[in-house]
Scaffold this motif. Structure first.
Motif, PDB file in Angstrom:
ATOM      1  N   VAL A  95       0.838  -1.204   0.000  1.00 25.30           N
ATOM      2  CA  VAL A  95       0.000   0.000   0.000  1.00 25.30           C
ATOM      3  C   VAL A  95       0.873   1.255   0.000  1.00 25.30           C
ATOM      4  O   VAL A  95       0.600   2.233  -0.718  1.00 25.30           O
ATOM      5  CB  VAL A  95      -0.945  -0.023   1.212  1.00 25.30           C
ATOM      6  N   GLY A  96       1.941   1.236   0.787  1.00 28.01           N
ATOM      7  CA  GLY A  96       2.845   2.381   0.796  1.00 28.01           C
ATOM      8  C   GLY A  96       3.534   2.596  -0.533  1.00 28.01           C
ATOM      9  O   GLY A  96       3.723   3.745  -0.969  1.00 28.01           O
ATOM     10  N   SER A  97       3.902   1.520  -1.209  1.00 25.26           N
ATOM     11  CA  SER A  97       4.535   1.661  -2.524  1.00 25.26           C
ATOM     12  C   SER A  97       3.563   2.230  -3.555  1.00 25.26           C
ATOM     13  O   SER A  97       3.958   3.037  -4.403  1.00 25.26           O
ATOM     14  CB  SER A  97       5.058   0.301  -2.990  1.00 25.26           C
ATOM     15  N   VAL A  98       2.291   1.854  -3.457  1.00 23.48           N
ATOM     16  CA  VAL A  98       1.293   2.403  -4.379  1.00 23.48           C
ATOM     17  C   VAL A  98       1.120   3.899  -4.158  1.00 23.48           C
ATOM     18  O   VAL A  98       1.101   4.687  -5.121  1.00 23.48           O
ATOM     19  CB  VAL A  98      -0.048   1.663  -4.204  1.00 23.48           C
ATOM     20  N   LEU A  99       1.002   4.319  -2.914  1.00 21.47           N
ATOM     21  CA  LEU A  99       0.859   5.750  -2.626  1.00 21.47           C
ATOM     22  C   LEU A  99       2.102   6.526  -3.067  1.00 21.47           C
ATOM     23  O   LEU A  99       2.001   7.637  -3.597  1.00 21.47           O
ATOM     24  CB  LEU A  99       0.619   5.952  -1.127  1.00 21.47           C
ATOM     25  N   ARG A 100       3.266   5.935  -2.883  1.00 24.68           N
ATOM     26  CA  ARG A 100       4.509   6.598  -3.281  1.00 24.68           C
ATOM     27  C   ARG A 100       4.570   6.773  -4.804  1.00 24.68           C
ATOM     28  O   ARG A 100       4.981   7.835  -5.301  1.00 24.68           O
ATOM     29  CB  ARG A 100       5.696   5.773  -2.784  1.00 24.68           C
ATOM     30  N   VAL A 101       4.140   5.760  -5.527  1.00 18.90           N
ATOM     31  CA  VAL A 101       4.173   5.844  -6.982  1.00 18.90           C
ATOM     32  C   VAL A 101       3.114   6.819  -7.498  1.00 18.90           C
ATOM     33  O   VAL A 101       3.316   7.476  -8.530  1.00 18.90           O
ATOM     34  CB  VAL A 101       3.985   4.434  -7.592  1.00 18.90           C
ATOM     35  N   LEU A 102       1.993   6.951  -6.794  1.00 17.46           N
ATOM     36  CA  LEU A 102       0.994   7.943  -7.195  1.00 17.46           C
ATOM     37  C   LEU A 102       1.557   9.355  -7.094  1.00 17.46           C
ATOM     38  O   LEU A 102       1.358  10.186  -7.998  1.00 17.46           O
ATOM     39  CB  LEU A 102      -0.256   7.795  -6.330  1.00 17.46           C
ATOM     40  N   VAL A 103       2.260   9.641  -6.003  1.00 15.59           N
ATOM     41  CA  VAL A 103       2.914  10.955  -5.875  1.00 15.59           C
ATOM     42  C   VAL A 103       3.978  11.133  -6.950  1.00 15.59           C
ATOM     43  O   VAL A 103       4.118  12.208  -7.560  1.00 15.59           O
ATOM     44  CB  VAL A 103       3.517  11.107  -4.469  1.00 15.59           C
ATOM     45  N   LEU A 254       3.325   3.423 -13.401  1.00 16.59           N
ATOM     46  CA  LEU A 254       2.890   2.324 -12.536  1.00 16.59           C
ATOM     47  C   LEU A 254       3.891   1.174 -12.541  1.00 16.59           C
ATOM     48  O   LEU A 254       3.934   0.394 -11.585  1.00 16.59           O
ATOM     49  CB  LEU A 254       1.513   1.824 -12.988  1.00 16.59           C
ATOM     50  N   GLN A 255       4.684   1.068 -13.598  1.00 17.40           N
ATOM     51  CA  GLN A 255       5.635  -0.028 -13.716  1.00 17.40           C
ATOM     52  C   GLN A 255       7.073   0.421 -13.466  1.00 17.40           C
ATOM     53  O   GLN A 255       8.009  -0.241 -13.911  1.00 17.40           O
ATOM     54  CB  GLN A 255       5.528  -0.649 -15.117  1.00 17.40           C
ATOM     55  N   VAL A 256       7.280   1.515 -12.770  1.00 17.98           N
ATOM     56  CA  VAL A 256       8.632   1.991 -12.523  1.00 17.98           C
ATOM     57  C   VAL A 256       9.389   0.962 -11.690  1.00 17.98           C
ATOM     58  O   VAL A 256       8.909   0.470 -10.673  1.00 17.98           O
ATOM     59  CB  VAL A 256       8.598   3.365 -11.817  1.00 17.98           C
ATOM     60  N   PHE A 257      10.584   0.617 -12.151  1.00 17.76           N
ATOM     61  CA  PHE A 257      11.372  -0.415 -11.478  1.00 17.76           C
ATOM     62  C   PHE A 257      12.871  -0.185 -11.643  1.00 17.76           C
ATOM     63  O   PHE A 257      13.622  -0.255 -10.669  1.00 17.76           O
ATOM     64  CB  PHE A 257      10.994  -1.792 -12.025  1.00 17.76           C
ATOM     65  N   ALA A 258      13.317   0.058 -12.871  1.00 15.73           N
ATOM     66  CA  ALA A 258      14.751   0.098 -13.144  1.00 15.73           C
ATOM     67  C   ALA A 258      15.442   1.234 -12.398  1.00 15.73           C
ATOM     68  O   ALA A 258      16.550   1.046 -11.855  1.00 15.73           O
ATOM     69  CB  ALA A 258      14.994   0.230 -14.649  1.00 15.73           C
ATOM     70  N   GLU A 259      14.820   2.406 -12.347  1.00 11.76           N
ATOM     71  CA  GLU A 259      15.475   3.549 -11.725  1.00 11.76           C
ATOM     72  C   GLU A 259      15.681   3.359 -10.214  1.00 11.76           C
ATOM     73  O   GLU A 259      16.815   3.494  -9.722  1.00 11.76           O
ATOM     74  CB  GLU A 259      14.685   4.834 -12.011  1.00 11.76           C
ATOM     75  N   PRO A 260      14.620   3.032  -9.446  1.00 10.98           N
ATOM     76  CA  PRO A 260      14.874   2.873  -7.999  1.00 10.98           C
ATOM     77  C   PRO A 260      15.712   1.664  -7.645  1.00 10.98           C
ATOM     78  O   PRO A 260      16.512   1.729  -6.707  1.00 10.98           O
ATOM     79  CB  PRO A 260      13.448   2.764  -7.416  1.00 10.98           C
ATOM     80  N   ILE A 261      15.574   0.555  -8.384  1.00 12.70           N
ATOM     81  CA  ILE A 261      16.360  -0.637  -8.036  1.00 12.70           C
ATOM     82  C   ILE A 261      17.838  -0.413  -8.346  1.00 12.70           C
ATOM     83  O   ILE A 261      18.722  -0.992  -7.704  1.00 12.70           O
ATOM     84  CB  ILE A 261      15.820  -1.874  -8.791  1.00 12.70           C
ATOM     85  N   SER A 272      13.396  -1.556  -0.222  1.00 13.07           N
ATOM     86  CA  SER A 272      13.225  -2.657  -1.177  1.00 13.07           C
ATOM     87  C   SER A 272      11.796  -2.754  -1.693  1.00 13.07           C
ATOM     88  O   SER A 272      11.536  -3.508  -2.623  1.00 13.07           O
ATOM     89  CB  SER A 272      13.618  -3.984  -0.523  1.00 13.07           C
ATOM     90  N   THR A 273      10.886  -1.991  -1.094  1.00 15.46           N
ATOM     91  CA  THR A 273       9.486  -1.960  -1.551  1.00 15.46           C
ATOM     92  C   THR A 273       9.107  -0.547  -1.975  1.00 15.46           C
ATOM     93  O   THR A 273       7.973  -0.107  -1.763  1.00 15.46           O
ATOM     94  CB  THR A 273       8.549  -2.444  -0.429  1.00 15.46           C
ATOM     95  N   TRP A 274      10.043   0.164  -2.592  1.00 13.60           N
ATOM     96  CA  TRP A 274       9.774   1.562  -2.958  1.00 13.60           C
ATOM     97  C   TRP A 274       8.655   1.667  -3.979  1.00 13.60           C
ATOM     98  O   TRP A 274       7.838   2.579  -3.932  1.00 13.60           O
ATOM     99  CB  TRP A 274      11.056   2.190  -3.513  1.00 13.60           C
ATOM    100  N   VAL A 280       6.975  -6.831  -5.737  1.00 10.04           N
ATOM    101  CA  VAL A 280       6.844  -8.117  -6.418  1.00 10.04           C
ATOM    102  C   VAL A 280       8.200  -8.818  -6.477  1.00 10.04           C
ATOM    103  O   VAL A 280       8.307 -10.029  -6.223  1.00 10.04           O
ATOM    104  CB  VAL A 280       6.265  -7.919  -7.834  1.00 10.04           C
ATOM    105  N   TYR A 281       9.232  -8.071  -6.800  1.00 14.83           N
ATOM    106  CA  TYR A 281      10.585  -8.633  -6.865  1.00 14.83           C
ATOM    107  C   TYR A 281      11.021  -9.166  -5.497  1.00 14.83           C
ATOM    108  O   TYR A 281      11.629 -10.238  -5.401  1.00 14.83           O
ATOM    109  CB  TYR A 281      11.551  -7.559  -7.355  1.00 14.83           C
ATOM    110  N   ARG A 282      10.708  -8.448  -4.431  1.00 14.03           N
ATOM    111  CA  ARG A 282      11.083  -8.908  -3.087  1.00 14.03           C
ATOM    112  C   ARG A 282      10.391 -10.225  -2.742  1.00 14.03           C
ATOM    113  O   ARG A 282      11.016 -11.162  -2.235  1.00 14.03           O
ATOM    114  CB  ARG A 282      10.705  -7.843  -2.060  1.00 14.03           C
ATOM    115  N   ASP A 283       9.082 -10.291  -3.033  1.00 16.97           N
ATOM    116  CA  ASP A 283       8.348 -11.517  -2.701  1.00 16.97           C
ATOM    117  C   ASP A 283       8.842 -12.708  -3.521  1.00 16.97           C
ATOM    118  O   ASP A 283       8.931 -13.826  -3.012  1.00 16.97           O
ATOM    119  CB  ASP A 283       6.856 -11.315  -2.918  1.00 16.97           C
TER     120      ASP A 283
END
Length: 324
Positions: A95-103, A254-261, A272-274, A280-283
């Protein structure tokens, strides 16, 4: 001289022959289009459709551990129902990662599309120099892979090796830490902005080049200047292209991944859940829980589908009415 005639019985009429129905002959090469499409269809089924169906199947499964979890048969895959989805939607990290990506999307998408539209309008102006060079220069960052651009900007952000920090120190402005908790979201958005403006600019610029020049000449005869032509003629006509680029940018957000990882090893402010995909990668690869990762993936895919089609339904009457 007498002529004798012999009476012959009339021969029976020959039975009418019914010709068989002829099937239309297939033109030579009629199956050629299917041959060209077949490789793409096979690749689509093998590497896209089947993995999606398998992910949906895994999202309804889980591993049941019996006893101490030791020995053969102690780990059994069983039906889980909606348990994985309930756990995913109630996970505070997700839920926190979703809110962060919305911002992140609120910061990134309007800025990126605004700059893309501005550059496209400037390149389409009557008097502009070095148009080809400027177009290639703006588009070129899009050709850089996201991992490489993230590494590049990451080292520019680090105070110990950044030439930007060296310049600010020489000017007496101190050494800003762009990767701190207050600015890391903007640092990641800057990387996506640097790479995404060029692609959106090319899409909008292509739509501008398709506008008939007669409209501009008529507007100039009516006394309109270049700014009025851009705002009242060009922008309304390229509105469908703006909507298209907005949908692409929203999906990419919504699919941002490469930049933060990629930036994560450089700072402690990126968890790890930014983002949802990092969760998904962590799980999947840290916790080794592919069932929860599959459920999260399905949730992200459905959210992307709903947002995209919902936005299209919202704006289609206003934006695409000119094409009817």
């Amino acid at each position: 001289m007498t002529t004798t005639t012999t009476d012959r019985a009339p021969s029976p009429a020959a039975p009418a022959t019914v010709s068989p129905t002829r099937r239309p002959r297939r033109r030579p090469g009629a199956a050629a289009p299917y041959g060209f499409v077949a490789p793409a269809a096979v690749l689509f089924v093998l590497f896209l459709a089947l993995p999606i169906l398998y992910a949906v199947y895994l999202s309804f499964r889980k591993v049941q551990v019996s006893g101490l979890g030791l020995g053969k048969g102690s780990h059994v895959e069983v039906w889980a129902g909606l348990d994985n989805y309930r756990n995913a939607l109630s996970d505070p990290d997700f839920v926190g990662s979703v809110l962060r990506v919305l911002v992140y999307g609120v910061v990134l998408v309007p800025t990126m599309l605004g700059l893309a539209l501005l550059f496209a309008l400037l390149l389409d102006a009557r008097r502009v120099r070095a148009r080809s060079f400027s177009r290639v220069s703006i588009f070129l960052p899009y050709a850089v892979p996201a991992v490489i651009s993230s590494l590049l900007w990451g080292f520019l952000y680090l105070p110990s090796v950044s030439p930007i920090v060296w310049v600010t120190q020489k000017l007496g402005w101190g050494s800003p830490d762009i990767l701190n908790s207050d600015w890391v979201l903007f640092a990641i958005a800057n990387i996506a902005l640097w790479g995404g403006v060029g692609f959106n600019m090319v899409v909008i610029y292509t739509a501008l080049k398709a506008i008939p020049s007669d409209l501009y000449e008529a507007a100039r005869l009516d006394g309109a200047n270049e700014r009025q032509i851009a705002w009242r003629i060009k922008v309304p006509i390229v509105l469908p292209s703006l909507i298209l680029t907005f949908i692409f940018s929203m999906i990419a957000t919504l699919q941002v991944f490469a930049e933060p990882i990629t930036l994560k090893p450089l700072t402690n402010t990126i968890a790890s859940t930014w983002s949802p995909l990092m969760t998904v990668y962590r799980d999947a690869f840290v916790r080794n829980d592919i069932y929860s990762a599959a459920a999260l993936s399905v949730v992200i895919a459905l959210a992307t589908l709903v947002l995209s089609f919902g936005f299209l339904r919202l704006v289609q009457r206003r934006a695409f009415s000119q094409e009817k």
